[in-house]
Write an enzyme that holds these catalytic residues in place. Structure first.
Site: not given
Ligand code: UDX
Length: 461
Positions: A217, A269
């Site tokens: 993470n 997370c």
């Molecule tokens: C994350 C991890 O990806 C996952 O493996 C773990 O088990 C839990 O935390 P999640 O919280 O569902 O999963 O969200 P994720 O899809 O990772 O996105 C997290 C945040 O990052 C979102 O707010 C998203 O908008 C942002 N993000 C993601 C960006 O700003 N830029 C990106 O390129 C990718």
């Protein structure tokens, strides 16, 4: 096999349903009565594509049941999964482990003492915990259960697929070889169909398994903060961060994912796991890591300041009474989760500054006005735009990125748009008369020397 899943929040509800779908008999243990009632009806307590179907199937086959408390009968299961929440502690940056210790104590109270490890059930920790916790759990359950740490990497909106077809399965095993072997064999049996489908299974010690989760993470968070920091330099020079991300991402060593600049990361997370790891690193004297992670976090939070500032500048000297429409309020698309949502923070700050903020979101409006009465909600996207003097795209839901720029322009009072997720094609919106502002990207594909726009010039974070 007979399994229990202790804690049926995001992780536990999905895990329980997925395990029942693999053919196991699963008892979900959930103390929140409202959540328990919905699960017992075969309904997901939150929006997660594909989960309702799994829950209904589990209920229909009778393989998925729920209870409010673990009793002696339930304790006769072969495997107990610990899936309780480990939120950020209200008093600091570390994790609040009170739910975990309550779950472990409830297990210790009902699991009989056993002289030989062969007679012991398996307790499998799935919650994200500070390094060192798994050994403490094993110590508390010594003589009653074997303990494995088996972190979960599921993403919201992809949770079912991530659970049933994971990139990898991590087992943190006890040091002693015979115990490790027995624990591995039992868990292999639980996951047999997933392993047979080719998911790599990696075995290691407790500490490494705990750190794999938080390091994964933290690395994802680092990629996002890196590209966001680069976007400030792009804004200052007329470069386009979306083109830059595409170009660097084609290097297989870098990869194309998690390089979308914008409002930054939020959710239940990434932010709390990053802070938890920072705190633990500081406690254990890994100061370089702690300060590095602190910087990743502050760059991320800076994106919210940056977008708020852009919005206030776009509104002019006095934001009071000005109409702002926010498209997308959840922390990411295909989710109804508002936890630490970056755009929600921006919306509240604009409301604080006196703006009249209307929010539209395909799934995130339920409960929003109760939690934040200062925000108006509108379930129809085009109606939400009526009379807006500034529009902010805060979450890149497909139905929002697919909006017709001309139809949208016809509704607003002033066609000014901040694309806070760099999810739109600037030329489509400028062609429809919009004053488009992305994060670290010019409004139109560059044809000549960079044109410094008033707003872009302020975007150096
Ligand atoms: C994350 C991890 O990806 C996952 O493996 C773990 O088990 C839990 O935390 P999640 O919280 O569902 O999963 O969200 P994720 O899809 O990772 O996105 C997290 C945040 O990052 C979102 O707010 C998203 O908008 C942002 N993000 C993601 C960006 O700003 N830029 C990106 O390129 C990718």
């Amino acid at each position: 096999m007979r399994l229990t899943v202790i804690g049926c929040g995001y992780l536990g509800a999905v895990h329980a349903a997925a395990m029942a779908d693999l053919g196991h008999h699963v008892l979900g243990v959930e103390t929140d009565p409202a959540r328990l009632e919905r699960l017992a009806r075969g309904e997901a307590p939150f929006y997660e594509p594909g989960l309702d179907e799994l829950l209904r199937r589990g209920a229909r086959t009778g393989r998925l049941r729920y209870t409010a408390a673990l009793d002696a009968a339930a304790a006769r299961a072969d495997v107990h999964f610990l899936a309780v929440g480990t939120p950020q502690s209200p008093s600091g940056r570390g994790a609040d482990l009170s739910h975990l210790w309550r779950a472990v104590d409830s297990l210790a109270a009902v699991l009989p003492r056993c002289v030989h490890p062969d007679g012991m059930p398996l307790v499998v920790g799935k919650s994200t915990v500070p390094v060192g916790t798994a050994q403490q759990v094993a110590d508390r359950l010594a003589g009653r259960a074997l303990v494995v740490w088996n972190p979960e990497f599921l993403r919201e909106s992809m949770a079912v697929a991530d659970t049933l077809s994971p990139d990898r399965i991590v087992y943190g095993l006890p040091d002693e070889t015979a115990r490790a072997e027995r624990a591995r064999t039992i868990l292999d049996e639980v996951y047999a169909p997933i392993l047979a489908a080719g998911a790599p299974r990696l075995t290691m010690g407790y500490q490494t398994a705990e750190l794999v989760k938080t390091a994964a993470n933290a690395f994802l968070a680092t990629k996002i903060s890196f590209i966001n920091a680069m976007s400030a330099l792009c804004a200052a020079t007329g470069a386009d961060v979306t083109v830059l991300a595409d170009a660097i991402g084609r290097d297989a060593r870098i990869g194309p994912h998690f390089l979308r600049a914008g409002l930054g990361f939020g959710g239940g997370c990434l932010p709390k796991d990053l802070r938890g790891l920072e705190q633990r690193a500081a406690e254990l004297g890994a100061n370089g890591l702690a300060s590095f992670l602190g910087r990743v976090d502050s760059i991320n939070r800076g994106q919210r300041d940056r977008v708020t500032q852009m919005a206030l500048e776009a509104l002019g000297p006095d934001a009071a009474g000005r109409a702002v429409t926010i498209l997308g309020i959840t922390f990411k698309p295909d989710s109804d989760d508002l936890r630490d949502s970056p755009v929600l923070e921006v919306a509240l700050r604009l409301a604080d500054a006196g703006a009249v903020v209307t929010v539209h979101d395909p799934r995130g409006l339920a409960g929003l006005s109760r939690l934040h009465p200062v925000l108006r909600t509108q379930p129809d996207a085009l109606r939400a735009l009526e009379g807006a003097e500034l529009v902010i795209l805060g979450t890149e839901w497909k139905e929002l990125t697919d909006l017709d720029p001309e139809a949208a322009a016809a509704r607003v009072a002033r066609p000014v748009l901040i694309d806070a997720r760099n999810a739109l094609t600037p030329s489509r919106w400028t062609a429809a008369g919009w004053d488009y502002h992305g994060i670290g990207r010019p409004s139109e594909p560059r044809r000549s020397a960079p044109r410094r726009r008033a707003l872009a010039g302020t975007m150096v974070g």
